[in-house]
Design an enzyme around this catalytic site. Structure first.
Site, PDB file in Angstrom:
ATOM      1  N   GLU A  91       1.006  -1.253  -0.138  1.00  0.00           N
ATOM      2  CA  GLU A  91      -0.110  -0.190  -0.118  1.00  0.00           C
ATOM      3  C   GLU A  91       0.988   1.249   0.027  1.00  0.00           C
ATOM      4  O   GLU A  91       1.950   1.153   0.714  1.00  0.00           O
ATOM      5  CB  GLU A  91      -0.856   0.111   1.236  1.00  0.00           C
ATOM      6  CG  GLU A  91      -1.837  -1.041   1.222  1.00  0.00           C
ATOM      7  CD  GLU A  91      -2.443  -1.136   2.528  1.00  0.00           C
ATOM      8  OE1 GLU A  91      -2.700  -0.180   3.347  1.00  0.00           O
ATOM      9  OE2 GLU A  91      -2.962  -2.404   3.029  1.00  0.00           O
ATOM     10  N   CYS A 104       3.047   8.354   1.683  1.00  0.00           N
ATOM     11  CA  CYS A 104       3.407   7.423   2.704  1.00  0.00           C
ATOM     12  C   CYS A 104       3.704   5.927   1.935  1.00  0.00           C
ATOM     13  O   CYS A 104       3.046   5.490   1.544  1.00  0.00           O
ATOM     14  CB  CYS A 104       2.321   7.302   3.655  1.00  0.00           C
ATOM     15  SG  CYS A 104       2.449   6.003   4.899  1.00  0.00           S
ATOM     16  N   CYS A 111       5.052  -7.470   8.180  1.00  0.00           N
ATOM     17  CA  CYS A 111       5.950  -7.239   9.151  1.00  0.00           C
ATOM     18  C   CYS A 111       6.108  -8.233  10.014  1.00  0.00           C
ATOM     19  O   CYS A 111       5.105  -8.884  10.227  1.00  0.00           O
ATOM     20  CB  CYS A 111       5.234  -5.705   9.765  1.00  0.00           C
ATOM     21  SG  CYS A 111       6.287  -4.888  11.000  1.00  0.00           S
ATOM     22  N   CYS A 115       3.100  -5.542  16.613  1.00  0.00           N
ATOM     23  CA  CYS A 115       2.528  -4.745  17.364  1.00  0.00           C
ATOM     24  C   CYS A 115       1.109  -5.069  17.439  1.00  0.00           C
ATOM     25  O   CYS A 115       0.413  -5.296  16.455  1.00  0.00           O
ATOM     26  CB  CYS A 115       2.564  -3.176  17.085  1.00  0.00           C
ATOM     27  SG  CYS A 115       4.434  -2.590  16.809  1.00  0.00           S
ATOM     28  N   CYS A 118      -1.753  -3.083  15.360  1.00  0.00           N
ATOM     29  CA  CYS A 118      -1.406  -2.833  13.836  1.00  0.00           C
ATOM     30  C   CYS A 118      -2.001  -3.864  13.163  1.00  0.00           C
ATOM     31  O   CYS A 118      -1.755  -5.176  13.212  1.00  0.00           O
ATOM     32  CB  CYS A 118       0.075  -2.623  13.855  1.00  0.00           C
ATOM     33  SG  CYS A 118       0.489  -2.313  12.143  1.00  0.00           S
ATOM     34  N   CYS A 332      -2.292   2.039   7.752  1.00  0.00           N
ATOM     35  CA  CYS A 332      -1.467   0.848   8.138  1.00  0.00           C
ATOM     36  C   CYS A 332      -2.177  -0.589   7.642  1.00  0.00           C
ATOM     37  O   CYS A 332      -2.538  -1.090   8.421  1.00  0.00           O
ATOM     38  CB  CYS A 332      -0.675   0.734   9.113  1.00  0.00           C
ATOM     39  SG  CYS A 332       1.087   0.999   9.161  1.00  0.00           S
TER      40      CYS A 332
HETATM   41  N1  SAH Z   1       7.168   0.225  11.525  1.00  0.00           N
HETATM   42  C1  SAH Z   1       7.465   1.396  11.603  1.00  0.00           C
HETATM   43  C2  SAH Z   1       6.546   2.274  10.520  1.00  0.00           C
HETATM   44  C3  SAH Z   1       5.179   1.771  10.188  1.00  0.00           C
HETATM   45  S1  SAH Z   1       3.728   1.859  11.160  1.00  0.00           S
HETATM   46  C4  SAH Z   1       6.820   1.812  13.086  1.00  0.00           C
HETATM   47  O1  SAH Z   1       6.522   1.077  13.863  1.00  0.00           O
HETATM   48  O2  SAH Z   1       6.896   3.098  13.323  1.00  0.00           O
HETATM   49  C5  SAH Z   1       3.435   3.825  11.067  1.00  0.00           C
HETATM   50  C6  SAH Z   1       2.684   4.387  12.261  1.00  0.00           C
HETATM   51  O3  SAH Z   1       1.442   3.935  12.478  1.00  0.00           O
HETATM   52  C7  SAH Z   1       3.316   3.663  13.786  1.00  0.00           C
HETATM   53  O4  SAH Z   1       3.689   4.751  14.438  1.00  0.00           O
HETATM   54  C8  SAH Z   1       2.480   2.602  13.870  1.00  0.00           C
HETATM   55  O5  SAH Z   1       2.603   2.460  15.446  1.00  0.00           O
HETATM   56  C9  SAH Z   1       1.017   3.363  13.934  1.00  0.00           C
HETATM   57  N2  SAH Z   1      -0.095   2.284  13.761  1.00  0.00           N
HETATM   58  C10 SAH Z   1      -0.127   1.099  13.427  1.00  0.00           C
HETATM   59  N3  SAH Z   1      -1.227   0.679  13.466  1.00  0.00           N
HETATM   60  C11 SAH Z   1      -1.934   1.748  13.968  1.00  0.00           C
HETATM   61  C12 SAH Z   1      -3.537   1.782  14.296  1.00  0.00           C
HETATM   62  N4  SAH Z   1      -4.379   0.972  14.334  1.00  0.00           N
HETATM   63  N5  SAH Z   1      -3.734   3.382  14.689  1.00  0.00           N
HETATM   64  C13 SAH Z   1      -2.815   4.122  14.756  1.00  0.00           C
HETATM   65  N6  SAH Z   1      -1.746   3.866  14.478  1.00  0.00           N
HETATM   66  C14 SAH Z   1      -1.302   2.970  14.238  1.00  0.00           C
END
Ligand code: SAH
Length: 349
Positions: A91, A104, A111, A115, A118, A332
C-alpha cells in the site's frame, strides 16, 4: 538472472556500462529516464538501438500495476494497492497538505514486529522490498495521481529498520539530483525502535526526521503493545534517542496512538512528558485507528483532551495528527489485509 538496474546509483550504472564496453556518460541518461518512469529500454530514445538491446538482455524492468485505487471523498487522500513483480501487494497513500503532497510508502510486504494494534503485522513478514520497489511507490503514485510529491514518510507497511540497507539505498536514489531530488529534510522515517539499528542510522547523520513509535512510556504497557520493546526496554530506547539527537542535531518525534484505557491515563501522560523532555522530543498523538481484527478502541475525546493538557502543562511540544483518508482505510495495512481475506472483492476496480 537479469539485474535490477533501478536499484543502482549512477556511479554503479557507470561501472556496469564500462564492463559492457559502453561509454560511462550513458549512465546519467539511463538514470534520468528510469527516474522519470521509463520502464522499457525502447523508451530511451537518445540511446543507440544496439545499447538498448544489450540493456534488455542484462537488466529487468517492471512497472507496478494498480490493483486498487481509492480516493477519499472527504479530503482527496488517495490510497493505492500496487502489485509487485512477484504478485505480492503493498500500500501507498498520497495525502495533500497546504505545503504540498506527501506520500506514505511501505518498506516491506507484511511485518514481523507484531504490534498488538497494527493491521500490517497480522500475517507476519513476507519479504523486504527492494530499493527500486520503494522508489516506484513514490514515482508511480506521482505519475498516476498527477500530484507532484514533495514529501515522503516511511510509515506504511513494514519496519524500515528491518530492511536497513535497502531503505538507505532508496533514500540515496530518491534524494539524487538526477532523479526525484527529494531533500532529506522532506523525508520522515518511522520505527518501532530497533535500538541496534537506530545507532546505525545515527551514524549516517542524515537530515531526515526520525519518528519513534513510542505508544507507551513504561515497559509494562509498551512490552504488552509492542514485542520490539521486550528485551530492549524504554530506557535503552531513550538512550538511543539521546545519542541520535546529539549526533544529528535533529529533533525526534514520538508517535503515540491513544488507546482507550491502555495508555491514556494521567500516569502515562506524566511519564511520557518526562521521557519526551529528556530527549527534546516532539509528541505526535494519533487517535487509534480501529482495526477489525484487534480489540482496542480509540481514546475518548475527553481523555485525549486531558492527556494533551498535561503534556502542555509539562512544557512538551505536542500535536494531534489529522486523520486523513478515514473513508478509504488509509491506515497501515488495512487495504492489503482486506484483499488477503477476500473481504474487498466487490469493490475491486
Ligand atoms: N514500523 C514502523 C512504521 C510503520 S507503522 C513503525 O512502527 O513506526 C506507522 C505508524 O502507524 C506507527 O507509529 C504505528 O505504530 C502506527 N499504527 C499502526 N497501527 C495503528 C493503528 N491501528 N492506529 C494508529 N496508529 C497505528
Amino acid at each position: 538472472m537479469t539485474k535490477d538496474i533501478l536499484s543502482l546509483l549512477p556511479g554503479e550504472i557507470e561501472q556496469e556500462l564500462e564492463a559492457l564496453g559502453e561509454p560511462k556518460y550513458r549512465a546519467k541518461q539511463i538514470f534520468t529516464w528510469l527516474h522519470r518512469g521509463a520502464r522499457d529500454f525502447d523508451e530511451m530514445t537518445n540511446l543507440p538501438k544496439a545499447l538498448r538491446e544489450k540493456l534488455k538482455s542484462e537488466y529487468r524492468l517492471y512497472r507496478p500495476r494498480v490493483l486498487k485505487k481509492q480516493e477519499s471523498q472527504i479530503d482527496g487522500t488517495i490510497k493505492y494497492l500496487w502489485e509487485l513483480s512477484d504478485g505480492n501487494a503493498v500500500e501507498t497513500v498520497v495525502m495533500s497538505y497546504k505545503h504540498g503532497n506527501t506520500v506514505c510508502v511501505s518498506s516491506q510486504v507484511g511485518c514481523r514486529q507484531g504490534c498488538a494494534f497494527c493491521a500490517s503485522t497480522i500475517g507476519g513478514l513476507v519479504r523486504c522490498l527492494e530499493p527500486s520497489e520503494i522508489l516506484d511507490e513514490v514515482l508511480f503514485s506521482q505519475i498516476d495521481s498527477g500530484k507532484p510529491i514533495s514529501n515522503i514518510v516511511l510509515m506504511g507497511i513494514g519496519e524500515p529498520l528491518d530492511n536497513f540497507d535497502n531503505v538507505m539505498r532508496f533514500l540515496e536514489l530518491v534524494n539524487h539530483p538526477d532523479g526525484m531530488n527529494i531533500g532529506m529534510r522532506h523525508i520522515s522515517l518511522s520505527t518501532c525502535g530497533i535500538t541496534e539499528r537506530l545507532d546505525d542510522l545515527a551514524d549516517r547523520d542524515l537530515q531526515l526526521t526520525l519518528s519513534v513509535s513510542l505508544h507507551a512510556p513504561d515497559d509494562e504497557t509498551r512490552s504488552k503493545l509492542m514485542p520490539a520493546n521486550r528485551g530492549r526496554g524504554v530506557r535503552q530506547l531513550m538512550d538511543c534517542c539521546r545519542r541520535y539527537y546529539e549526533k544529528t542535531g535533529r529533533r525526534i518525534s514520538f508517535e503515540y496512538a491513544m488507546i482507550d484505557g491502555v495508555n491514556d491515563t494521567e500516569k502515562h501522560a506524566r511519564l511520557l512528558a518526562r521521557e519526551a523532555k529528556s530527549v527534546a522530543a516532539h509528541v505526535n498523538l494519533i487517535p487509534l485507528n480501529h482495526v477489525e481484527e484487534r480489540q482496542f478502541k480509540p481514546s475518548t475525546a475527553g481523555h485525549m483532551k486531558a492527556f494533551i493538557r498535561i503534556l502542555e502543562e509539562e512544557g512538551v511540544n505536542v500535536t494531534v495528527r489529522r486523520r486523513l483518508g478515514s473513508d478509504v482505510d488509509a491506515s497501515c495495512g488495512q487495504l492489503r489485509r482486506k484483499m488477503q481475506t477476500g473481504k474487498d472483492k466487490n469493490t475491486s476496480e
